[in-house]
Design a protein around this motif. Structure first.
Motif, PDB file in Angstrom:
ATOM      1  N   GLU A 112       9.014   1.803   7.127  1.00 14.80           N
ATOM      2  CA  GLU A 112       8.814   1.498   5.706  1.00 14.80           C
ATOM      3  C   GLU A 112       8.165   2.661   5.041  1.00 14.80           C
ATOM      4  N   ARG A 113       9.225   3.257   4.129  1.00 14.64           N
ATOM      5  CA  ARG A 113       8.181   4.324   3.521  1.00 14.64           C
ATOM      6  C   ARG A 113       7.499   3.963   2.170  1.00 14.64           C
ATOM      7  N   THR A 114       6.550   4.563   1.979  1.00 18.35           N
ATOM      8  CA  THR A 114       5.743   4.277   0.752  1.00 18.35           C
ATOM      9  C   THR A 114       6.305   4.840  -0.528  1.00 18.35           C
ATOM     10  N   PRO A 115       5.889   4.257  -1.756  1.00 19.10           N
ATOM     11  CA  PRO A 115       6.268   5.022  -2.757  1.00 19.10           C
ATOM     12  C   PRO A 115       6.083   6.254  -2.952  1.00 19.10           C
ATOM     13  N   LYS A 116       4.907   6.766  -2.560  1.00 13.02           N
ATOM     14  CA  LYS A 116       4.519   8.108  -2.668  1.00 13.02           C
ATOM     15  C   LYS A 116       5.426   8.804  -1.859  1.00 13.02           C
ATOM     16  N   ALA A 117       5.605   8.408  -0.360  1.00 12.45           N
ATOM     17  CA  ALA A 117       6.541   9.228   0.395  1.00 12.45           C
ATOM     18  C   ALA A 117       8.040   9.201   0.081  1.00 12.45           C
ATOM     19  N   TYR A 145      -0.433  16.573   9.394  1.00 14.12           N
ATOM     20  CA  TYR A 145      -0.968  16.446   8.007  1.00 14.12           C
ATOM     21  C   TYR A 145      -0.790  14.827   7.691  1.00 14.12           C
ATOM     22  N   LEU A 146      -2.203  14.533   7.466  1.00 14.77           N
ATOM     23  CA  LEU A 146      -2.430  13.074   7.203  1.00 14.77           C
ATOM     24  C   LEU A 146      -2.870  12.635   5.596  1.00 14.77           C
ATOM     25  N   ASP A 147      -2.053  11.935   5.051  1.00 16.25           N
ATOM     26  CA  ASP A 147      -2.264  11.413   3.611  1.00 16.25           C
ATOM     27  C   ASP A 147      -2.725  10.044   3.792  1.00 16.25           C
ATOM     28  N   VAL A 148      -4.197   9.868   3.569  1.00 18.60           N
ATOM     29  CA  VAL A 148      -5.058   8.664   3.728  1.00 18.60           C
ATOM     30  C   VAL A 148      -5.390   8.145   2.540  1.00 18.60           C
ATOM     31  N   ARG A 149      -5.480   6.891   2.029  1.00 19.54           N
ATOM     32  CA  ARG A 149      -5.650   6.387   0.631  1.00 19.54           C
ATOM     33  C   ARG A 149      -6.001   5.097   0.924  1.00 19.54           C
ATOM     34  N   PRO A 150      -6.581   4.110   0.011  1.00 15.58           N
ATOM     35  CA  PRO A 150      -6.592   2.951  -0.078  1.00 15.58           C
ATOM     36  C   PRO A 150      -5.382   2.153  -0.851  1.00 15.58           C
ATOM     37  N   ALA A 151      -4.906   1.322  -0.242  1.00 16.00           N
ATOM     38  CA  ALA A 151      -3.720   0.489  -0.780  1.00 16.00           C
ATOM     39  C   ALA A 151      -4.204   0.117  -2.270  1.00 16.00           C
ATOM     40  N   LEU A 152      -3.025  -0.046  -3.193  1.00 16.25           N
ATOM     41  CA  LEU A 152      -3.128  -0.596  -4.403  1.00 16.25           C
ATOM     42  C   LEU A 152      -2.747  -2.026  -4.590  1.00 16.25           C
ATOM     43  N   MET A 212       1.185  -1.122   0.037  1.00 14.47           N
ATOM     44  CA  MET A 212       0.165  -0.003   0.114  1.00 14.47           C
ATOM     45  C   MET A 212       0.793   1.207  -0.138  1.00 14.47           C
ATOM     46  N   ASP A 213       0.646   2.184  -0.795  1.00 12.80           N
ATOM     47  CA  ASP A 213       1.336   3.334  -0.615  1.00 12.80           C
ATOM     48  C   ASP A 213       0.609   4.734  -0.205  1.00 12.80           C
ATOM     49  N   HIS A 214       1.463   5.789  -0.032  1.00 15.88           N
ATOM     50  CA  HIS A 214       0.944   6.985   0.342  1.00 15.88           C
ATOM     51  C   HIS A 214       0.551   7.769  -0.826  1.00 15.88           C
ATOM     52  N   ALA A 215       0.279   7.012  -2.055  1.00 17.77           N
ATOM     53  CA  ALA A 215       0.632   7.096  -3.346  1.00 17.77           C
ATOM     54  C   ALA A 215       0.635   8.183  -4.171  1.00 17.77           C
ATOM     55  N   ALA A 216       0.345   7.736  -5.374  1.00 15.45           N
ATOM     56  CA  ALA A 216       0.606   8.846  -6.545  1.00 15.45           C
ATOM     57  C   ALA A 216      -0.685   9.592  -6.659  1.00 15.45           C
ATOM     58  N   SER A 217      -0.848   9.902  -8.012  1.00 17.09           N
ATOM     59  CA  SER A 217      -1.815  11.042  -8.292  1.00 17.09           C
ATOM     60  C   SER A 217      -3.154  10.785  -7.945  1.00 17.09           C
ATOM     61  N   GLY A 218      -3.688   9.319  -7.595  1.00 21.75           N
ATOM     62  CA  GLY A 218      -4.807   9.433  -7.417  1.00 21.75           C
ATOM     63  C   GLY A 218      -5.165   9.352  -5.785  1.00 21.75           C
ATOM     64  N   SER A 219      -4.258   9.980  -4.767  1.00 24.84           N
ATOM     65  CA  SER A 219      -4.630   9.794  -3.720  1.00 24.84           C
ATOM     66  C   SER A 219      -5.368  10.924  -3.292  1.00 24.84           C
ATOM     67  N   ALA A 220      -5.763  10.747  -1.717  1.00 26.39           N
ATOM     68  CA  ALA A 220      -6.899  11.892  -1.190  1.00 26.39           C
ATOM     69  C   ALA A 220      -5.862  13.209  -0.797  1.00 26.39           C
TER      70      ALA A 220
END
Length: 256
Positions: A162-167, A213-220, A1-9
């Protein structure tokens, strides 16, 4: 799961219940007064790691209330616990730790807690998690969880190292690293969804008070998460561009 790309909240900020300490300076000066936050974010200590379930009638609750007075050299810290708004699959709600439990847990991990700080850091911890759940519910709105009484939090795990790809991508662009990461497993009428939450600390432009600041999103990691993220991206970027391009151009004025 990532803090991810352009589709994140969009990042959610929490500045109403903030900690009045510069966490970047914690290595230089250890907190010692009630207006400082005892959590050492330089070691990626997790705010959520103390998020517990159950009643106050637990061995941990009793032992922590007995031991904190000896550790602090003062009166015992409060043992009252706040019930969260976050539902569990068994029909109850998750329960936050008391000041006594929080202090004992931090002492066990050698974070050098200060007893007066507990009345500041525990409400911050609770408010941050309430904000995270609110962001999860925004994602889950209209996804079908309403049919069985709403989504519920099954479990959570702190993964601060563990860093997410977006982070990682944001760090390459010069942004600060998140001080923590959590994975939350949510039940949607029998369907399990994993959410990634990156926690960032910052400051408001016109204030010296830190914000979270919270970046919340579904995992891919499944097609449902991919679908939700793709829909969010479309609504936010493609939809907004389409709407702006489809607006009628004001007709030019003519002199009569």
């Amino acid at each position: 799961m990532d803090h991810a790309a352009s589709g994140s909240a969009p990042s959610s900020s929490l500045s109403g219940a903030t900690c009045p300490v510069d966490h970047g300076a914690l290595k230089a000066a250890a907190p010692s007064s009630a207006d400082k936050c005892p959590v050492d974010h330089s070691t990626r200590s997790s705010l959520m790691s103390w998020f517990t379930s159950g009643s106050t009638d637990t061995p941990e609750a009793h032992s922590s209330s007995q031991n904190t007075s000896a550790r602090t050299g003062g009166p015992p810290l409060p043992t009252e616990r706040e019930v969260s708004s976050i539902p569990r699959v068994d029909g109850s709600n998750w329960v936050y730790p008391s000041e006594s439990q929080f202090f004992a847990a931090m002492a066990r991990k050698n974070h050098n807690p200060q007893a007066p700080d507990m009345k500041v850091i525990v409400p911050i911890h609770n408010a941050v998690n309430e904000r995270a759940w609110a962001e999860v519910k925004k994602w889950e709105a209209g996804q079908g969880g309403e049919k069985c009484g709403g989504v519920k939090l099954v479990s959570f795990k702190g993964r601060p190292s563990e860093r997410t790809p977006k982070a990682r991508w944001k760090m390459l662009l010069g942004y600060s690293a998140p001080f923590d990461r959590h994975d939350w497993i949510v039940d949607r009428c029998g369907t399990r969804m994993r959410y990634v939450i990156d926690f960032y600390a910052g400051r408001s432009p016109n204030s010296q008070v830190p914000s979270f600041y919270l970046d919340v999103r579904p995992a891919l990691d499944n097609w449902e998460g991919v679908r939700m993220r793709a829909e969010r991206f479309w609504e936010r970027w493609v939809g907004s561009m389409w709407n702006s391009n489809s607006r009628p151009t004001p007709s030019a004025k003519t002199n009569t």
